[in-house]
Design a protein around this motif. Sequence first.
Motif, mmCIF file in Angstrom:
data_model
loop_
_atom_site.group_PDB
_atom_site.id
_atom_site.type_symbol
_atom_site.label_atom_id
_atom_site.label_comp_id
_atom_site.label_asym_id
_atom_site.label_seq_id
_atom_site.Cartn_x
_atom_site.Cartn_y
_atom_site.Cartn_z
ATOM 1 N N GLU A 75 -7.992 5.967 -5.172
ATOM 2 C CA GLU A 75 -6.881 5.105 -4.766
ATOM 3 C C GLU A 75 -6.829 3.803 -5.559
ATOM 4 O O GLU A 75 -6.464 2.749 -5.039
ATOM 5 C CB GLU A 75 -6.943 4.825 -3.260
ATOM 6 N N MET A 91 0.433 3.813 -3.058
ATOM 7 C CA MET A 91 -0.042 5.172 -2.809
ATOM 8 C C MET A 91 0.941 6.208 -3.353
ATOM 9 O O MET A 91 0.523 7.231 -3.924
ATOM 10 C CB MET A 91 -0.261 5.387 -1.311
ATOM 11 N N ASN A 146 -7.976 9.212 -7.774
ATOM 12 C CA ASN A 146 -8.365 9.789 -6.477
ATOM 13 C C ASN A 146 -9.118 8.786 -5.606
ATOM 14 O O ASN A 146 -9.177 8.947 -4.378
ATOM 15 C CB ASN A 146 -9.219 11.041 -6.679
ATOM 16 N N ILE A 174 0.457 6.281 -7.086
ATOM 17 C CA ILE A 174 -0.825 6.912 -7.418
ATOM 18 C C ILE A 174 -0.748 8.420 -7.220
ATOM 19 O O ILE A 174 -1.237 9.201 -8.045
ATOM 20 C CB ILE A 174 -1.958 6.299 -6.557
ATOM 21 N N GLU A 180 0.829 -1.210 0.000
ATOM 22 C CA GLU A 180 0.000 0.000 0.000
ATOM 23 C C GLU A 180 0.862 1.258 0.000
ATOM 24 O O GLU A 180 0.503 2.265 -0.610
ATOM 25 C CB GLU A 180 -0.930 -0.012 1.208
#
Length: 365
Positions: free
Chosen positions: A175, A130, A173, A133, A126
């Motif tokens: 994720e 993140m 947005n 992203i 994650e």
Amino acid sequence: MALKCGIVGLPNVGKSTLFNALSSGKALAANYPFATKEPNIGMIVVPDERLDELAKLVNPQKIIPTNVEIVDIAGLIKGASKGEGLGNQFLGNIREVDAIVHVVRCFEDGNVVHVDGNVNPLRDKETIDMELILKDIDTVEKRLEKLKKGAKAGEKKAVRLVETGQMILDHLNNEKPARSLSLDDDQVALFNEMMLLTAKPIIYVCNVDEDSIMEGNEYTEKFRESVKDEGAEIILISAGIEADIAELDTIEERMEFLNDMGLSEPGVNKLIKACYSILNLITYFTAGEKEVRAWTVMRGSTAPQAAGVIHSDFEKGFIRAEVIKYNDYIDLGSESAVKDAGKLGVEGKDYIVQDGDIMHFRFNV
């Protein structure tokens, strides 16, 4: 065609150890963050048993496999999208690769520190997801701002581009990686133009201890469950075992080691094959007394496009391709026997190359 895969992950998950095993390179595998400060690059021989079988029949002067370029990219930490640690370098390096090999640590070892204090592959994944992203969001926002300026005149095409850009931004947005977004045909061009990091195909490598190499462990089970909707390939590899295999000199020694471990092939072989699969690549061969050689093309390539991989003149002046199916060559034992059996195909410009084809091109420039 050149294939480039980037190994990514948090510091101390086993990236450099895996890189060394893959390439027999000399990347520094150290017990502290940022052991890899510059992206180490190595060339990997793509394992293909068919190449060896053809060579046994042809007895060429040389055997030339195809290669994959592997890049060991600096470890990423939280805040990389804002330039923390070596973030800018990491993100710049990853933009240049064709596929991402994301290594997650799924083993306990008190002698190997974890950058976040404890082993948790889901959290580690994650963290990287993140950061990628967030960087993609920044890229899309900047592009969308320019698109909106161009759409003020009300041109239908410009308005459609803004709609597409906004769709991509909304998806990020939420994720979600860009690779999971479904787009219409007329939207793909803008999507590809942005070269988003999370649009790249990904393979997850769970780096496990020796006892978990066959069945996995609690960490790998939870990780597999967490990514089941991504459609991504997951491979169990023990970087330590791969490093031991890489140190052995002969094929016989390596096979004996693998047999003792209960393995049929090195984990790095599975990884390279997975890279080929996820990038939709296939192999064709050329076979003659001078050399037996493997060539890489995209699945769906035509005969002239395959010829162009050897030399651009072959594609420009393509006349025809003489094609032998791999199984026919192996079963009959020679090119002349294939011809006598009427199994040699003569194909034109529209022929779609199949995995394992043995090809000879006729051309005129």
